[in-house]
Write a protein that holds these residues in place. Structure first.
Motif, mmCIF file in Angstrom:
data_model
loop_
_atom_site.group_PDB
_atom_site.id
_atom_site.type_symbol
_atom_site.label_atom_id
_atom_site.label_comp_id
_atom_site.label_asym_id
_atom_site.label_seq_id
_atom_site.Cartn_x
_atom_site.Cartn_y
_atom_site.Cartn_z
ATOM 1 N N ASP A 216 4.024 5.496 2.841
ATOM 2 C CA ASP A 216 4.640 4.392 2.722
ATOM 3 C C ASP A 216 5.768 4.501 1.454
ATOM 4 O OD1 ASP A 216 5.797 1.974 2.186
ATOM 5 O OD2 ASP A 216 3.847 0.801 2.143
ATOM 6 N N LYS A 218 7.763 2.637 0.139
ATOM 7 C CA LYS A 218 7.769 1.635 -0.807
ATOM 8 C C LYS A 218 6.649 1.569 -2.027
ATOM 9 C CE LYS A 218 7.679 -2.227 2.123
ATOM 10 N NZ LYS A 218 7.630 -1.816 3.434
ATOM 11 N N LYS A 219 5.688 2.429 -1.695
ATOM 12 C CA LYS A 219 4.742 2.639 -2.751
ATOM 13 C C LYS A 219 4.674 4.103 -3.350
ATOM 14 C CE LYS A 219 1.513 -0.675 -0.364
ATOM 15 N NZ LYS A 219 0.583 -0.482 0.574
#
Ligand SMILES: Nc1ncnc2c1ncn2[C@@H]1O[C@H](COP(=O)(O)OP(=O)(O)OP(=O)(O)O)[C@@H](O)[C@H]1O
Length: 397
Positions: A216, A218-219
């Motif tokens: 991911d 975003k992480k």
């Protein structure tokens, strides 16, 4: 949700978390089991609030030798909430006691959980948690020792950490932020080490169901940048192999004083790529020979251990025997004594032709490997930990 990457060892949490006000000594908090606790002086500050000395409520003030601490933060803050869930599920005193008995371990470095609750003051609500009071942290010790730990000590710390990690992994959690500043010595026994700060701890197998591998963007880079796992750099939820990978980076730092990517920690992509290159480069340097310097006898066993997949359970026992044979090669035993001596050279080197400690520089920028592998023998304990436990079957399998 874990905060984004911390800059380094003692970094503070992001500013958006609210800071708890300071409570005066003598403040009484009542936990959900109706037990009352009295606060003493603050002994530490986290990113969100304070940690106070504490004891069961009585007429007496809480003194310097208090056996407990209480962490307090505004109730809406997430990290203590996550940490509390870890402690409530996995750190109850009888659970730890039973594990120690069945596993025949003399000491398990997980602080025990004694209670928690909500406290109201001045119209505000605070969450609090009572755990064992501990002593000094290993980052301080590392600095006092001139940023180098002796090899015997590194191997012993590795053994203690394997016990701790196996316990928390078997209770559905991974820590995801092992580092010297999150390791503390017992307040009463300087030979007992504890892993603290479960604010990033992640329940990787709720009710035994393992999470799927999923990157991911975003992480990306969660954790403490220099130590975080390659999985975390890619935004994958933490798992068991990541904890071992992080431990291996810590061991390398304790042995050698620094990690190859420490010059550019502000660039997480560089750090991630250096870790990937370094593991591949070091693995092709005849690591088994170099590992022999530190863990003679363990290398064969180690080479038979396959890299771990994302969901795989580490072979804790194999890893322990590798570290044990390292002690043997130093003509040492795991005697339970943690000797923090400066210079990192206290343990006799098994092969006199090779230096007993690692110099602070000399990593090949291209491969990320040590330029003079023989001189960096200690590094390969970490590399082999990676191969044996952390695994490099990225991105998946
Ligand atoms: N069990 C304990 N006994 C004594 N002191 C403690 C204990 N736990 C934590 N401390 C002290 O409090 C400080 C902060 O604790 P901790 O790291 O758990 O808080 P945190 O909010 O998670 O910090 P950070 O945001 O930096 O990760 C520690 O550095 C240590 O000095």
């Amino acid at each position: 949700m874990p905060p984004k990457a911390k800059a380094t060892g003692r970094a503070r949490a992001p500013a958006k978390r609210k800071l708890a006000e300071e409570f005066p000594p003598g403040e009484v908090l009542t936990d959900t089991g109706k037990k009352s606790w009295k606060l003493g002086a603050p002994v530490g500050q986290g990113g969100f609030g304070l940690i106070y000395l504490a004891d069961q409520n009585s007429d007496k003030p809480v003194g310097k030798e208090a056996p407990y601490v209480i962490k307090v933060e505004p109730s809406e803050n997430g990290p203590l909430f996550s940490e509390l869930h870890f402690y409530m599920r996995a750190a109850k005193p009888d659970l730890i006691q039973t594990w120690m008995k069945t596993q025949k371990v003399k000491h398990l470095g997980v602080p025990r959980y004694w209670g928690s609750g909500l406290h109201e003051k001045g119209g505000k609500r605070y969450r609090f948690m009572v755990i064992d009071r501990l002593g000094t942290d290993l980052q301080k010790k590392f600095e006092e020792c001139g940023k180098r730990f002796p090899r015997k000590l590194v191997l012993q710390l590795g053994l203690r950490l394997l016990d701790i990690l196996e316990f928390i992994h078997e209770h559905e959690y991974v820590h995801a932020d092992v580092k010297a500043s999150n390791l503390m010595l017992s307040h009463s026994d300087p030979n007992q080490v504890y892993l603290v700060d479960y604010g990033l701890a992640y329940r990787y197998a709720p009710d035994g169901v393992l999470k799927e591998y999923k990157e991911d963007p975003k992480k990306c880079h969660d954790g403490t940048i220099e130590f975080t796992s390659i999985d975390a750099h890619k935004g994958v939820a933490p798992c068991r192999r990541g904890d071992l990978e992080i431990l291996s980076y810590c061991m390398v730092q304790w042995l050698c004083g620094r990690l190859p990517w420490e010059d550019k920690l502000q660039d997480p992509v560089y750090v991630r790529d250096s870790k990937i290159r370094w593991s591949a480069g070091a693995a092709s340097l005849g690591a088994s020979q170099m590992w022999t310097d530190l863990c003679s006898g363990g290398s064969k066993q180690l080479l038979s251990v396959k890299s771990l997949g994302y969901k795989d359970k580490p072979r804790y026992e194999t890893l322990r025997s590798v570290l044990q044979s390292g002690l043997k090669s130093l003509q040492q035993k795991d005697d339970g004594q943690l000797e923090f001596t400066a210079g990192g050279g206290a343990a006799p080197a098994p092969a006199p032709a090779k230096v007993s400690t690692c110099p602070p520089a000399g990593f090949n920028a291209e491969t990320g490997a040590a330029e003079n592998p023989a001189r960096f023998s200690g590094l390969h304990s970490g590399v082999e930990m990676l191969k044996a436990g952390g695994g490099y079957m990225h991105p998946q399998s």
